[in-house]
Scaffold this motif. Structure first.
Motif, mmCIF file in Angstrom:
data_model
loop_
_atom_site.group_PDB
_atom_site.id
_atom_site.type_symbol
_atom_site.label_atom_id
_atom_site.label_comp_id
_atom_site.label_asym_id
_atom_site.label_seq_id
_atom_site.Cartn_x
_atom_site.Cartn_y
_atom_site.Cartn_z
ATOM 1 N N GLY A 226 55.593 4.050 -60.595
ATOM 2 C CA GLY A 226 55.754 5.086 -61.610
ATOM 3 C C GLY A 226 54.900 4.818 -62.829
ATOM 4 N N MET A 227 54.489 5.903 -63.488
ATOM 5 C CA MET A 227 53.753 5.801 -64.754
ATOM 6 C C MET A 227 54.615 6.419 -65.849
ATOM 7 S SD MET A 227 50.241 7.745 -65.938
ATOM 8 C CE MET A 227 48.946 6.530 -65.768
ATOM 9 N N SER A 228 55.073 5.594 -66.795
ATOM 10 C CA SER A 228 55.890 6.085 -67.895
ATOM 11 C C SER A 228 57.138 6.766 -67.343
ATOM 12 C CB SER A 228 55.058 7.016 -68.784
ATOM 13 O OG SER A 228 55.799 7.465 -69.887
ATOM 14 N N MET A 229 57.379 8.043 -67.716
ATOM 15 C CA MET A 229 58.560 8.761 -67.241
ATOM 16 C C MET A 229 58.531 8.973 -65.734
ATOM 17 S SD MET A 229 57.778 12.733 -68.157
ATOM 18 C CE MET A 229 58.458 13.302 -66.612
ATOM 19 N N GLY A 230 57.391 8.761 -65.081
ATOM 20 C CA GLY A 230 57.311 8.836 -63.630
ATOM 21 C C GLY A 230 58.147 7.770 -62.943
ATOM 22 N N GLU A 231 58.538 6.721 -63.693
ATOM 23 C CA GLU A 231 59.428 5.700 -63.134
ATOM 24 C C GLU A 231 60.768 6.298 -62.717
ATOM 25 O OE1 GLU A 231 59.587 2.313 -62.668
ATOM 26 O OE2 GLU A 231 57.656 1.596 -63.407
ATOM 27 N N ILE A 232 61.166 7.409 -63.347
ATOM 28 C CA ILE A 232 62.470 8.007 -63.025
ATOM 29 C C ILE A 232 62.440 8.592 -61.617
ATOM 30 C CG2 ILE A 232 64.196 9.691 -63.744
ATOM 31 C CD1 ILE A 232 62.987 9.540 -66.577
ATOM 32 N N ALA A 233 61.424 9.411 -61.311
ATOM 33 C CA ALA A 233 61.309 9.975 -59.965
ATOM 34 C C ALA A 233 60.978 8.903 -58.941
ATOM 35 C CB ALA A 233 60.244 11.076 -59.949
ATOM 36 N N ALA A 234 60.228 7.875 -59.349
ATOM 37 C CA ALA A 234 59.929 6.772 -58.432
ATOM 38 C C ALA A 234 61.216 6.067 -58.015
ATOM 39 C CB ALA A 234 58.972 5.781 -59.088
ATOM 40 N N ALA A 235 62.198 6.006 -58.924
ATOM 41 C CA ALA A 235 63.489 5.406 -58.584
ATOM 42 C C ALA A 235 64.167 6.197 -57.470
ATOM 43 C CB ALA A 235 64.382 5.365 -59.820
ATOM 44 N N TYR A 236 64.064 7.527 -57.518
ATOM 45 C CA TYR A 236 64.651 8.363 -56.462
ATOM 46 C C TYR A 236 63.926 8.147 -55.142
ATOM 47 C CZ TYR A 236 65.845 12.554 -53.800
ATOM 48 O OH TYR A 236 66.252 13.418 -52.803
ATOM 49 N N ALA A 237 62.599 8.168 -55.169
ATOM 50 C CA ALA A 237 61.825 8.000 -53.928
ATOM 51 C C ALA A 237 62.015 6.622 -53.328
ATOM 52 C CB ALA A 237 60.348 8.259 -54.201
ATOM 53 N N GLY A 238 62.224 5.616 -54.178
ATOM 54 C CA GLY A 238 62.389 4.249 -53.689
ATOM 55 C C GLY A 238 63.801 3.890 -53.312
ATOM 56 N N GLY A 239 64.729 4.838 -53.416
ATOM 57 C CA GLY A 239 66.109 4.584 -53.020
ATOM 58 C C GLY A 239 66.987 4.023 -54.110
ATOM 59 N N GLY A 240 66.470 3.913 -55.352
ATOM 60 C CA GLY A 240 67.225 3.271 -56.426
ATOM 61 C C GLY A 240 68.225 4.156 -57.125
ATOM 62 N N LEU A 241 68.049 5.497 -57.048
ATOM 63 C CA LEU A 241 68.968 6.429 -57.704
ATOM 64 C C LEU A 241 69.206 7.630 -56.796
ATOM 65 C CD1 LEU A 241 67.678 6.684 -61.416
ATOM 66 C CD2 LEU A 241 69.628 5.341 -60.581
ATOM 67 N N THR A 242 70.370 8.258 -56.968
ATOM 68 C CA THR A 242 70.623 9.525 -56.290
ATOM 69 C C THR A 242 69.909 10.645 -57.026
ATOM 70 O OG1 THR A 242 72.582 10.026 -57.631
ATOM 71 C CG2 THR A 242 72.910 8.695 -55.632
ATOM 72 N N LEU A 243 69.869 11.814 -56.405
ATOM 73 C CA LEU A 243 69.222 12.966 -57.051
ATOM 74 C C LEU A 243 69.920 13.295 -58.365
ATOM 75 C CD1 LEU A 243 67.975 16.229 -55.433
ATOM 76 C CD2 LEU A 243 69.581 16.367 -57.328
ATOM 77 N N GLU A 244 71.241 13.332 -58.358
ATOM 78 C CA GLU A 244 71.976 13.690 -59.581
ATOM 79 C C GLU A 244 71.711 12.684 -60.693
ATOM 80 O OE1 GLU A 244 76.567 14.457 -61.175
ATOM 81 O OE2 GLU A 244 76.163 14.071 -59.040
ATOM 82 N N GLU A 245 71.734 11.389 -60.381
ATOM 83 C CA GLU A 245 71.493 10.379 -61.409
ATOM 84 C C GLU A 245 70.061 10.434 -61.913
ATOM 85 O OE1 GLU A 245 74.670 6.874 -60.259
ATOM 86 O OE2 GLU A 245 72.812 7.033 -59.121
ATOM 87 N N THR A 246 69.124 10.702 -61.029
ATOM 88 C CA THR A 246 67.719 10.828 -61.429
ATOM 89 C C THR A 246 67.552 11.922 -62.463
ATOM 90 O OG1 THR A 246 66.959 10.069 -59.262
ATOM 91 C CG2 THR A 246 65.386 11.282 -60.603
ATOM 92 N N LEU A 247 68.134 13.088 -62.216
ATOM 93 C CA LEU A 247 68.001 14.196 -63.162
ATOM 94 C C LEU A 247 68.798 13.959 -64.431
ATOM 95 C CD1 LEU A 247 66.251 16.746 -62.815
ATOM 96 C CD2 LEU A 247 66.615 15.476 -60.699
ATOM 97 N N ARG A 248 69.914 13.255 -64.332
ATOM 98 C CA ARG A 248 70.681 12.925 -65.538
ATOM 99 C C ARG A 248 69.866 12.035 -66.472
ATOM 100 N NH1 ARG A 248 75.773 9.896 -64.535
ATOM 101 N NH2 ARG A 248 75.597 9.748 -66.808
ATOM 102 N N VAL A 249 69.196 11.028 -65.916
ATOM 103 C CA VAL A 249 68.354 10.153 -66.731
ATOM 104 C C VAL A 249 67.213 10.947 -67.357
ATOM 105 C CG1 VAL A 249 66.787 8.184 -66.703
ATOM 106 C CG2 VAL A 249 68.930 8.078 -65.436
ATOM 107 N N ALA A 250 66.567 11.790 -66.544
ATOM 108 C CA ALA A 250 65.443 12.585 -67.051
ATOM 109 C C ALA A 250 65.891 13.521 -68.163
ATOM 110 C CB ALA A 250 64.814 13.374 -65.909
#
Length: 536
Positions: A151-175
């Motif tokens: 991930g680059m900057s805020m791209g780390e949030i979506a990278a967490a979803y793609a890498g299995g680190g967060l669920t979709l709901e948690e990913t969007l909550r962080v964003a």
């Protein structure tokens, strides 16, 4: 076949080809009709390049790194055509939209579909993350998988979803939390208090030296280490303007960015406590693929690591972005294919510069969407490049359901590849084995099955010894060559050549089983037969 069947339904042809077995060499030809397909296939056969043609002799050793870029890739119509094109993209974006409406009170899909609305800092960042998440699900539905994420900057949030680190709901909550706080903070600043950012042609060390030697640039901080000699700085507007003017005068590239804040600097310190509180109850899960972190310099998190807690996203928001370092580690680990997930590519240029500096001038850089380029063309080109280089893509998912054309099968080139090399030891350890001439003219060989790679190799060795120059007409194999034990090979000459029989010797005295039998002929006998028939 296409030339002989110009009216064949083109989609049916594509569906059939999508089901064919794939070898190590692959080619993809973009075509909208039979004529353009024939032209592209001819180019592949001739070994010449063509628009959109991907032709690769062997697959890459490592899978692709999925890169999720940060702020800056937004544009007014981002995601709109892909929303209409891909049911999977739409379904995931609708799920994201429910979380967005619950978190910040507005609808991303309504904003995407209404060309009269514009994006501000908050809505652009949330929109980028949601589109990246939907792109992730879309690519997985087409059979693609990341070998690693970055991930680059805020791209780390979506990278967490793609890498299995967060669920979709948690990913969007962080964003949503991060973007809302940054938007609120920016809106409360007066014109004099607004920060600025600039891209400068300085390395990590050069920037540190410059700031230490010039107190007039006080307040300027490194924000993003994008590539070797490509760094983004942030700070007060006056200080940013001063450093841009100075570097331009020194003959270096320095370009101010069209932003109103100074991301990844101390200007964000006041919102970090509330950001941590907003993210404190998320429950990160173990990674499923490696994560080349741009948050923690020099760290590559491995599958099974739990990374994405509130502390990680606070560091992600406040600290400098070590993007160049993360890409360099990916290159050093053997990765050569990078796919950017974003509404518009902004990370591929620094990725290319970093890969080039790492000794990879031919790294594959792929975008999924690009402004003013149709989504269908972008996705098709991305899938073609991935498939051509041996990465997972389900071509059937691209062609969709429907009838299949009755295409010809593989055209095989028949050629024998048995090596002439033989074990160096004598007696039975050397094929075809120890030789004995039997009454009546037959020749028998007693050999060792352990040194025989196949019955064909035994037959070839016997022919070379007993009937030099003969060639095989036909071989039948009623049995199986044993892995060890004694084998007997009998060559029975006749006027036109010989019959070669290979037997395995079983445990009973004198008992054998036929493994293979070959009919061979000599070149002279074939020529004589042709002459007798009136040939030249």
């Amino acid at each position: 076949w296409l030339e002989a069947n110009p009216k064949a339904p083109f989609a049916d042809v594509a569906r059939t080809l999508a089901t064919r077995s794939r070898g190590r060499s692959k080619a993809v030809v973009p075509a909208t009709d039979v004529e353009s397909a024939i032209e592209g296939l001819r180019r592949v056969a001739e070994g010449s390049a063509g628009p959109g043609i991907v032709s690769v002799d062997s697959p890459l050793a490592q899978g692709p790194v999925w890169i999720f870029s940060g702020y800056g890739s937004q544009h007014r119509k981002m995601g709109k055509d892909l929303l209409a094109l891909s049911p999977v993209f739409r379904e995931t974006l609708e799920k994201c939209d429910e979380v967005i409406k619950d978190s910040v009170g507005w609808s991303l899909i309504e904003k995407i579909l209404d060309d009269g609305q514009t994006y501000d800092l908050e809505s652009a960042q949330i929109g980028i993350t949601a589109i990246q998440v939907a792109q992730t699900d879309m690519m997985r539905a087409m059979g693609a998988e990341p070998a690693a994420v970055l991930g680059m900057s805020m791209g780390e949030i979506a990278a967490a979803y793609a890498g299995g680190g967060l669920t979709l709901e948690e990913t969007l909550r962080v964003a949503c939390a991060r973007s809302r706080l940054m938007g609120e903070g920016e809106s409360m600043l007066s014109e004099d208090e607004l920060g600025g950012m600039a891209m400068v042609e300085l390395s990590v060390e050069e920037l540190d030296e410059l700031l230490a030697e010039h107190p007039e640039f006080a307040g300027v901080e490194p924000a993003v280490y994008a590539a070797p000699g490509m760094t983004t700085v942030g700070g007060p507007q006056a200080a940013i303007a001063a450093i841009v003017e100075y570097l331009t005068g020194e003959g270096k590239m320095a370009r101010p960015l069209a932003v109103k804040g100074a991301g990844h600097t101390s200007a964000l310190d006041p919102l970090l406590g509330e950001l941590w509180s907003e993210c404190a109850d998320i429950e990160p899960t173990p990674l499923t693929v490696p994560l080349f972190s741009s948050v923690d310099r020099g760290v590559t998190y491995q599958p099974g690591d739990v990374v994405h807690d509130a502390d990680y996203f606070v560091r992600c928001t406040r600290q400098s972005v070590w993007f160049s370092d993360a890409v360099s580690r990916a290159c050093a680990a053997g990765y050569t294919t990078f796919v950017e997930f974003a509404p518009n590519p902004v990370a591929l240029m620094p990725t290319m510069a970093t890969a080039f500096a790492a000794g990879l001038p031919d790294a594959q850089l792929i975008h999924l969407l690009k402004r003013k380029e149709s989504a269908g063309e972008s996705i098709a080109a991305a899938c073609a490049t991935l498939y051509g280089h041996g990465h997972d893509i389900d071509l059937g998912a691209l062609t969709g359901p429907g009838p299949h054309a009755d295409l010809p099968g593989m055209s095989w080139r028949h050629q024998r590849f048995w090596t002439s090399a033989r074990p160096a030891s004598g007696g039975r350890a050397k094929l075809p084995g120890s030789r004995t001439t039997l009454p009546g003219g037959d020749i028998a060989y007693a050999g060792d099955a352990a040194v025989a790679p196949s019955s064909h190799a035994v037959i070839d060795a016997a022919i070379a010894d007993a009937v030099p120059g003969a060639r095989v007409l036909a071989v039948e194999e009623p049995g199986t060559l044993p892995q060890s034990g004694e084998i007997t090979t009998v060559v029975s000459p006749h006027p036109g050549g010989a019959v070669v029989s290979v037997y395995s010797v079983t445990g009973a005295p004198g008992a054998t089983e036929l493994v293979a039998r070959a009919s061979v002929t000599t070149i002279d006998s074939v020529a004589a037969a042709a002459a007798a028939a009136g040939g030249d």
